[in-house]
Design an enzyme around this catalytic site. Sequence first.
Site, PDB file in Angstrom:
ATOM      1  N   LYS A 204       0.967  -1.228   0.017  1.00 22.98           N
ATOM      2  CA  LYS A 204      -0.002  -0.044  -0.131  1.00 22.98           C
ATOM      3  C   LYS A 204       0.834   1.169   0.064  1.00 22.98           C
ATOM      4  O   LYS A 204       1.745   1.303   0.857  1.00 22.98           O
ATOM      5  CB  LYS A 204      -0.859  -0.115   1.160  1.00 22.98           C
ATOM      6  CG  LYS A 204      -1.634   1.261   1.483  1.00 22.98           C
ATOM      7  CD  LYS A 204      -2.801   1.104   2.519  1.00 22.98           C
ATOM      8  CE  LYS A 204      -3.587   2.335   2.607  1.00 22.98           C
ATOM      9  NZ  LYS A 204      -4.653   2.249   3.744  1.00 22.98           N
ATOM     10  N   ARG A 214     -10.759   9.667   2.005  1.00 28.23           N
ATOM     11  CA  ARG A 214     -10.851  10.423   3.409  1.00 28.23           C
ATOM     12  C   ARG A 214     -11.945  11.434   3.389  1.00 28.23           C
ATOM     13  O   ARG A 214     -12.093  11.542   4.807  1.00 28.23           O
ATOM     14  CB  ARG A 214      -9.420  11.117   3.510  1.00 28.23           C
ATOM     15  CG  ARG A 214      -8.194   9.901   3.448  1.00 28.23           C
ATOM     16  CD  ARG A 214      -6.911  10.682   3.453  1.00 28.23           C
ATOM     17  NE  ARG A 214      -5.960   9.414   3.307  1.00 28.23           N
ATOM     18  CZ  ARG A 214      -4.589   9.818   3.062  1.00 28.23           C
ATOM     19  NH1 ARG A 214      -4.288  11.057   3.185  1.00 28.23           N
ATOM     20  NH2 ARG A 214      -3.785   8.673   2.957  1.00 28.23           N
ATOM     21  N   LYS A 230       1.139   9.790   5.522  1.00 26.12           N
ATOM     22  CA  LYS A 230       1.279   8.727   6.235  1.00 26.12           C
ATOM     23  C   LYS A 230       2.502   7.924   5.574  1.00 26.12           C
ATOM     24  O   LYS A 230       2.520   6.643   5.869  1.00 26.12           O
ATOM     25  CB  LYS A 230       0.045   7.648   5.774  1.00 26.12           C
ATOM     26  CG  LYS A 230      -1.258   8.201   6.233  1.00 26.12           C
ATOM     27  CD  LYS A 230      -2.247   7.328   6.091  1.00 26.12           C
ATOM     28  CE  LYS A 230      -3.721   7.893   6.893  1.00 26.12           C
ATOM     29  NZ  LYS A 230      -4.764   7.000   6.666  1.00 26.12           N
ATOM     30  N   GLU A 246       7.523  -5.845   1.446  1.00 29.21           N
ATOM     31  CA  GLU A 246       6.338  -5.951   2.047  1.00 29.21           C
ATOM     32  C   GLU A 246       5.616  -7.337   1.876  1.00 29.21           C
ATOM     33  O   GLU A 246       4.952  -7.842   2.513  1.00 29.21           O
ATOM     34  CB  GLU A 246       5.408  -4.739   2.007  1.00 29.21           C
ATOM     35  CG  GLU A 246       6.077  -3.664   2.875  1.00 29.21           C
ATOM     36  CD  GLU A 246       5.925  -3.612   4.325  1.00 29.21           C
ATOM     37  OE1 GLU A 246       5.257  -4.651   4.557  1.00 29.21           O
ATOM     38  OE2 GLU A 246       6.308  -2.411   4.882  1.00 29.21           O
ATOM     39  N   LYS A 261      -2.286  -1.643  -3.808  1.00 31.76           N
ATOM     40  CA  LYS A 261      -3.034  -0.396  -3.754  1.00 31.76           C
ATOM     41  C   LYS A 261      -2.431   0.807  -3.819  1.00 31.76           C
ATOM     42  O   LYS A 261      -1.540   1.094  -3.175  1.00 31.76           O
ATOM     43  CB  LYS A 261      -3.761  -0.581  -2.403  1.00 31.76           C
ATOM     44  CG  LYS A 261      -4.947   0.757  -1.978  1.00 31.76           C
ATOM     45  CD  LYS A 261      -5.544   0.632  -0.787  1.00 31.76           C
ATOM     46  CE  LYS A 261      -6.044   2.046  -0.330  1.00 31.76           C
ATOM     47  NZ  LYS A 261      -6.515   1.944   0.908  1.00 31.76           N
ATOM     48  N   SER A 287     -10.258   5.478  -4.530  1.00 34.43           N
ATOM     49  CA  SER A 287     -11.100   6.717  -4.882  1.00 34.43           C
ATOM     50  C   SER A 287     -10.819   7.583  -5.709  1.00 34.43           C
ATOM     51  O   SER A 287     -11.532   8.089  -6.359  1.00 34.43           O
ATOM     52  CB  SER A 287     -11.570   7.236  -3.502  1.00 34.43           C
ATOM     53  OG  SER A 287     -10.294   7.741  -2.718  1.00 34.43           O
ATOM     54  N   TYR A 326     -15.060   1.102  -6.856  1.00 35.17           N
ATOM     55  CA  TYR A 326     -16.413   1.567  -6.568  1.00 35.17           C
ATOM     56  C   TYR A 326     -17.383   1.351  -7.742  1.00 35.17           C
ATOM     57  O   TYR A 326     -18.320   2.000  -7.840  1.00 35.17           O
ATOM     58  CB  TYR A 326     -16.083   3.145  -6.211  1.00 35.17           C
ATOM     59  CG  TYR A 326     -15.128   3.233  -5.034  1.00 35.17           C
ATOM     60  CD1 TYR A 326     -15.793   3.171  -3.778  1.00 35.17           C
ATOM     61  CD2 TYR A 326     -13.870   3.467  -5.066  1.00 35.17           C
ATOM     62  CE1 TYR A 326     -15.155   3.099  -2.620  1.00 35.17           C
ATOM     63  CE2 TYR A 326     -13.022   3.492  -4.011  1.00 35.17           C
ATOM     64  CZ  TYR A 326     -13.573   3.449  -2.662  1.00 35.17           C
ATOM     65  OH  TYR A 326     -12.871   3.287  -1.461  1.00 35.17           O
TER      66      TYR A 326
HETATM   67  C1  PBG Z   1      -7.251   3.581   5.543  1.00 31.69           C
HETATM   68  C2  PBG Z   1      -7.612   3.185   4.240  1.00 31.69           C
HETATM   69  C3  PBG Z   1      -7.352   4.346   3.150  1.00 31.69           C
HETATM   70  C4  PBG Z   1      -8.146   3.702   2.027  1.00 31.69           C
HETATM   71  C5  PBG Z   1      -8.580   2.255   2.404  1.00 31.69           C
HETATM   72  N1  PBG Z   1      -8.435   2.282   3.766  1.00 31.69           N
HETATM   73  C6  PBG Z   1      -6.956   5.410   3.250  1.00 31.69           C
HETATM   74  C7  PBG Z   1      -5.861   6.006   3.668  1.00 31.69           C
HETATM   75  O1  PBG Z   1      -4.779   4.993   3.922  1.00 31.69           O
HETATM   76  O2  PBG Z   1      -5.577   7.070   4.179  1.00 31.69           O
HETATM   77  C8  PBG Z   1      -8.296   4.085   0.635  1.00 31.69           C
HETATM   78  C9  PBG Z   1      -9.353   3.794  -0.328  1.00 31.69           C
HETATM   79  C10 PBG Z   1      -9.508   4.691  -1.280  1.00 31.69           C
HETATM   80  O3  PBG Z   1      -9.079   5.811  -1.669  1.00 31.69           O
HETATM   81  O4  PBG Z   1     -10.490   4.274  -2.003  1.00 31.69           O
HETATM   82  N2  PBG Z   1      -6.774   2.499   6.474  1.00 31.69           N
END
Ligand code: PBG
Length: 336
Positions: A204, A214, A230, A246, A261, A287, A326
């Site tokens: 990720k 968010r 992050k 990872e 991701k 998203s 989505y």
């Molecule tokens: C957080 C989480 C995130 C997403 C899924 N779980 C966002 C982040 O790491 O801040 C993102 C999913 C998306 O953008 O569709 N644990």
Amino acid sequence: MAENFKLDLTHRPRRLRRTASLRALVEETVLRPQDFIAPLFVVEGKGRPEAIASMPGIFRLNLADLVKECRSLAKLGVPAVALFPKLDARLKDEDGTAALQEDGLILRAVRAVKKAVPEITVMTDIALDPYTTHGHDGVLTSARDDVANDRTVGILARMAVLHARAGVDLVAPSDMMDGRIGAIRKALDAASFTSTGIMAYSVKFASAYYGPFRDAVGSAKAAGTHLLGKGTYQLNPANRREAMIELVLDKAEGADILMVKPAGPYLDIIREVRNATNKPVAAYQVSGEYAQLHAAAKLGWLDLERTRHESLLAIKRAGADMILTYFAKDMAQALS
Ligand code: PBG
């Protein structure tokens, strides 16, 4: 001269593209409704579906509407949903304690869905960001300048057991703490949830494409002022080799499904992960990937249906066995 120009060619790949039926015969990648996992947002109360400005067509749903949505997804052949809670701001605190609440929103959502639509696979996010005032995926160090790894993992392992008890088929740790897959596997097994699987957000990246999500769960503005970096736990988008470290760790620690991701901007990583493991590979079309296609379509600059299809086809072709997107419902409808 140009009209008479002739090549003496043995190989003419265009022969197999000449007709629609020939093209169908040699088609290598096909999207099916069962390739998709629909991420769904759930809220407390009995209110109408809440629109999310940056995610057209996606709503935060109350429990009853969530169940209805799961039922119609199952009917369309979508095999799985990933549930995300949007918590009331008053329930958030520095340590995300609401994540361990016995009757929390997400646990009630899981029970309601599994009761009404038992055949659908339900997975939940294991991370603290919907629950913390600062919006980070874990608890902070005493200096408050980083997420505390081990203490966070301890909380996430307890959270995973609660989710398993509520009936999830898969827990999906999305936090990127070191050692969390092993700790969660151990905690699940110790509580006799040996059949609860782990879909690990293994690779990720610290991506700017999470912005609309968010907004959806309210983790962006949680901190009020400071930027939600992050980077001390999510991967640097520049790093391919580190991504593979990872992956290897999550595999060794017992992940059942390995995820990459975001998806679209990381097709090279998906392919590399595919080649490195025989475990199922998931990819999350996040998203921001969804939002950008909608935005361009709204401006009349891109064809939504075709770019949507192509973006998902590319992710599957790269090596993903399943895709969180989505577009899951729209795609299942379009394909049926
Ligand atoms: C957080 C989480 C995130 C997403 C899924 N779980 C966002 C982040 O790491 O801040 C993102 C999913 C998306 O953008 O569709 N644990």
